[in-house]
Structure formats: C-alpha cells, structure tokens
Design a protein around this motif. Structure first.
Motif, PDB file in Angstrom:
ATOM      1  N   LYS A  17      85.623 -13.006  30.282  1.00 10.93           N
ATOM      2  CA  LYS A  17      84.772 -14.149  30.363  1.00 10.93           C
ATOM      3  C   LYS A  17      85.566 -15.516  30.992  1.00 10.93           C
ATOM      4  N   ILE A  18      84.795 -16.332  31.641  1.00  8.68           N
ATOM      5  CA  ILE A  18      85.311 -17.480  32.159  1.00  8.68           C
ATOM      6  C   ILE A  18      84.431 -18.523  31.672  1.00  8.68           C
ATOM      7  N   LYS A  19      85.052 -19.821  31.207  1.00  7.77           N
ATOM      8  CA  LYS A  19      84.140 -20.898  30.599  1.00  7.77           C
ATOM      9  C   LYS A  19      84.138 -21.687  31.727  1.00  7.77           C
ATOM     10  N   PHE A  20      82.725 -22.170  31.936  1.00  6.80           N
ATOM     11  CA  PHE A  20      82.402 -23.177  33.303  1.00  6.80           C
ATOM     12  C   PHE A  20      81.711 -24.407  32.781  1.00  6.80           C
ATOM     13  N   ALA A  21      81.986 -25.464  33.221  1.00  7.88           N
ATOM     14  CA  ALA A  21      80.976 -26.756  32.982  1.00  7.88           C
ATOM     15  C   ALA A  21      80.996 -27.535  33.765  1.00  7.88           C
ATOM     16  N   VAL A  22      79.874 -28.635  33.929  1.00 14.30           N
ATOM     17  CA  VAL A  22      79.580 -29.566  34.695  1.00 14.30           C
ATOM     18  C   VAL A  22      79.061 -30.895  33.708  1.00 14.30           C
ATOM     19  N   ALA A  23      79.192 -32.008  34.594  1.00 14.61           N
ATOM     20  CA  ALA A  23      79.092 -33.314  33.616  1.00 14.61           C
ATOM     21  C   ALA A  23      77.512 -33.535  33.913  1.00 14.61           C
ATOM     22  N   ASP A  24      76.748 -34.150  32.904  1.00 12.08           N
ATOM     23  CA  ASP A  24      75.654 -34.709  33.161  1.00 12.08           C
ATOM     24  C   ASP A  24      75.895 -36.079  33.203  1.00 12.08           C
TER      25      ASP A  24
END
Length: 452
Positions: A17-24
């Motif tokens: 698995k990979i962890k991915f994030a974007v900012a609100d």
C-alpha cells in the motif's frame, strides 16, 4: 531522487500500500491508502479524489455557500496528480511510502480551490521575475496528556499540559519528556522534515520548532507534513498536540512565523543582501517589505484564517497587530534580519500556527513580489521600540469577519491570486465566521483543538 528511482524502490519494497494526501482549503491533509498497483497507474493517469474535500469545512460540514462544488454538483471526483518529488517513507508506519498531490491538471479546481496549485503559480511568477524564493515556517504548539477521546469526553476542560509552568528555552522541561523530544527530532528527520532547532517555549507544554529552509514549494510541503506528523508522533506518547492560534486567553498564542528570502535562480546570491549598505539590506529587500506592509490588511485571512486566529493578534504576547517593521525587532509585523549573505532574510510574524502553509507562504511571496513589481518605497520608518504600541502606522483588522470583507472587496487580492480563488476562499471564511456558537464557550476548542 528521480521518478524511476522512486518507482524502483516501491516495486522492490515489501509493502502493498501507498499513503497519499492532498490539502483542503484549511490546510488539513485529506488522504487515503491505495494499493501499489493502483499507485503505478495513478503516476501517469492521475487519481480520482472526491471533490467534497473542497466543499466542506474542517469539521466535515458541507458548505451551503460554495459554487465550485456541493449538493448541486453531486460531489464528483476531481483528478488528483501525485507529486513525485514529495516521496518519503513514514518511519512510524513500517516505512510505508507517502506522497502529496494536488489538482494542478484539473482546470475546474486548479485556479479556484487548490492551495498547492496556487502556490506553484506564485512560485513560477517569482522565477519568471528572476527570483528563487527560499522559505521556512516555524511553529509553536501546545501538547497535552491523554487521548483525543479522553480530551473530548472532558469537554476540553481541566486539560493537562505535558509540563507545568512557564518554562521557555528550558533544558529542564525538555528532559521531562525526553523520549517525545527525541522521537520528534529523529522521526521527523527520517520523514524528510529536518529541524533546524527545537526548544520549549513560554507556556505549559509548549514546544517551538523550525523546519530547515528550502525552495518555497518544498518548504510548504514540509510545513503541512510537519503539523500532521507531530500530531501522529504525539499519539504514540499518549499526548495530543494542538496548533490552535490561541487555545487559552490567559496564555501566549502559537505563532507560525515565516522566514523568507529571494535568491538568484542558481541560488548562489542572496538578493536581499547588500554589503555596501549600512543596514546590509538591498533595495529589493526594501521593496519586498513595503509590499508586505501594503498587502497585509488586504489578504489577512490567508495568515489568520479562523475566528480564533484574532484572539492571538491582540497586540502583545509576541503577536503583532500593527503595520510595523523593524530590524531584529520581534514586536513588529515584519522583522528584518540583515546579517551575512547567507542569513539575511525577513521574518513575517503575523501568521499563527493554524495556517494552511500553501496559502500563508504563497500570500507572503505574492505580497513581497507586489512591492518589487511596483517599486514601492519603504516609507514607514523602522520601529526601534515597542511595535505593539505604534498604532499610528496602521492596524490589522481585528476579526475574521472584517478581514474577510476587506479581502473580498480587494483589488490587490484579486490581482495577486485571481478572482476565482478570492471568491471561493472568502466564501469559505464567511462560512467559518457563521460557525461560531455564542451559546457554547468551548466551541472553538471543539472545532479547532485537534484538527487544525
């Protein structure tokens, strides 16, 4: 690290698995775990991400005044791009690979709502003018004993800081929680967020840390990840960290000061430094300071985004409210730090630790560039005494409501960031003002304590 090297590491790694994030818009990281097969496809084709992240607030309540997305659009997927340059591995999660992303290739969201894309655009404008922006954000934050559930169950009363008393720069107090301090320094280093320094600050359970400077986009990435990482590391010690600007009216607030300088495109010459000047400040640096002072009242919500932010900007306790600048003067909004060619820089002391780093760093750069473009003279004399008392030079708006109204009507804000962004962002700040609950004295703590 090159793209192919990163892909090779992930292919060879013993993880699925990979962890991915974007900012609100509030700078809260919204993310997910994805299978690494899906990751490899997303590297070239992008990744679907529900656009509700731009249609709700920090408490997951959907905006009723947003035009870009809402019940009227059905909350479709936006196309997120994986920013390969943000690759790192999470040492407290068995070295799970991690990436940040943005929506720079989705025209519906790129200009109006994606804060990382906005910063990329401003940084590109800077380089087109011949300037490489080098930035860093430093943070102050409080730390408390207990779990999120325990603190929420107490209704945020009788909070227990991890250390008592007002012990700024205390060697003694840092030793009391040595394991926590050690984990912060070492794990953040492994997570590619190296710290220049860290110490206790004035107030019970307060720590201050400065992330080592970098190109502005990388610096903003690190600033957002710093806050999230600190909270996760705190959990491991049965602590909760808060980056609220002012959690307690009787204690100092939490700053998110921004250090900044402009270099030539090869990063060999600091363009803020002038060896022949008595102050060592170049004309470019003076224009930049003048731009900051001119624009600050017009774009303040990007530095003070929540109603709680303005409780910190009360004129004292190390938080400025006056439009002042001074040489190595920490009571001013803008602290000029002229020194050697390597160290000459500006510290903007207005932002709190509750900021979205993409917006705060981007706004600071845009304001400084505004001063350079327009060759604004630095007409305000430097403050040599207590800048908190120099109200005659101008005072910042004292509430989010006032600051938002000023920004919404500002020609300067529209010039710096574009009408689409200003409209969406100010609508979200109007919404934020409407969420205050005058019948609940704890509403700010319930809303901002852990998430912001």
């Amino acid at each position: 690290m090159k793209k192919q090297e990163i892909l090779a590491i992930i292919k060879a790694g013993n993880f699925n698995k990979i962890k991915f994030a974007v900012a609100d818009i509030d700078g809260v990281l919204r993310g997910k775990y994805i299978h690494k097969d899906k990751f490899f496809n997303a590297v070239d084709n992008g990744l679907g991400f529900c656009d509700v992240i731009f249609g709700w607030d920090c408490a997951d309540k959907c905006y009723e005044n947003s035009e870009i997305t809402g019940w009227h659009t059905g909350y479709p997927d936006a196309k997120a791009e994986i920013a390969m340059e943000t690759f790192r591995q999470i040492p407290w999660e068995e070295n799970t690979p991690f990436f940040l992303g943005d929506f720079s290739n989705d025209p519906k969201y790129a200009d109006a709502v994606c804060s990382r894309t906005l910063l990329k655009r401003i940084a590109r404008q800077s380089e087109e003018m011949g300037f490489k922006p080098i930035f860093s954000q430093e943070f102050e934050w409080f730390n408390f004993q207990g779990t999120p559930s325990e603190i929420a169950a107490s209704n945020y009363t009788d909070l227990q800081p991890i250390t008592p008393g007002m012990f700024g720069y205390s060697i003694l107090r840092s030793s009391l929680n040595h394991a926590f301090f050690n984990d912060l320094f070492e794990l953040l280093q492994q997570f590619d967020i190296p710290l220049e320094g860290m110490h206790t600050e004035t107030g019970p359970g307060v720590i201050e840390a400065t992330v080592i400077y970098d190109d502005i986009l990388a610096a903003a990435d690190k600033a957002l990840l710093f806050k999230s990482a600190v909270k996760e590391i705190a959990y491991r010690h049965n602590f909760v960290a808060t980056f609220m600007a002012k959690w307690n009216k009787n204690l100092p607030g939490c700053g998110g000061h921004i250090h900044q300088s402009l270099w030539d495109l090869d990063k060999k010459q600091n363009l803020f430094f002038n060896s022949e000047s008595d102050t060592k400040m170049s004309q470019t640096m003076q224009y930049y300071i003048a731009g900051l002072l001119k624009c600050l009242p017009e774009i303040l919500p990007m530095f003070a985004p929540n109603p709680n932010s303005y409780k910190r900007l009360c004129g004292g306790d190390w938080a400025p409210r006056t439009l002042t600048w001074g040489i190595d003067n920490r009571t001013c909004a803008v602290r000029a730090i002229p020194g050697s060619e390597k160290s000459t820089r500006i510290e903007l002391r207005v932002p709190g630790s509750d900021t979205n780093a993409y917006l705060a760093l981007g706004a600071s750069l845009a304001a400084g560039l505004y001063g350079i473009k327009n060759k604004l003279p630095l007409e305000i004399a430097p403050t040599t005494g207590n800048g908190y008392l120099e109200t005659g030079k101008g005072v910042l708006p004292d509430s989010l409501e006032k600051a938002t109204k000023k920004m919404a009507e500002s020609e300067i804000a529209n010039e710096l960031f574009g009408e689409a962004f200003v409209k969406h962002f100010t609508l979200t700040r109007e919404w934020e003002c409407q969420q205050s609950d005058k019948n609940d004295s704890q509403w700010e703590l319930k809303r901002y304590f852990e998430i912001i």
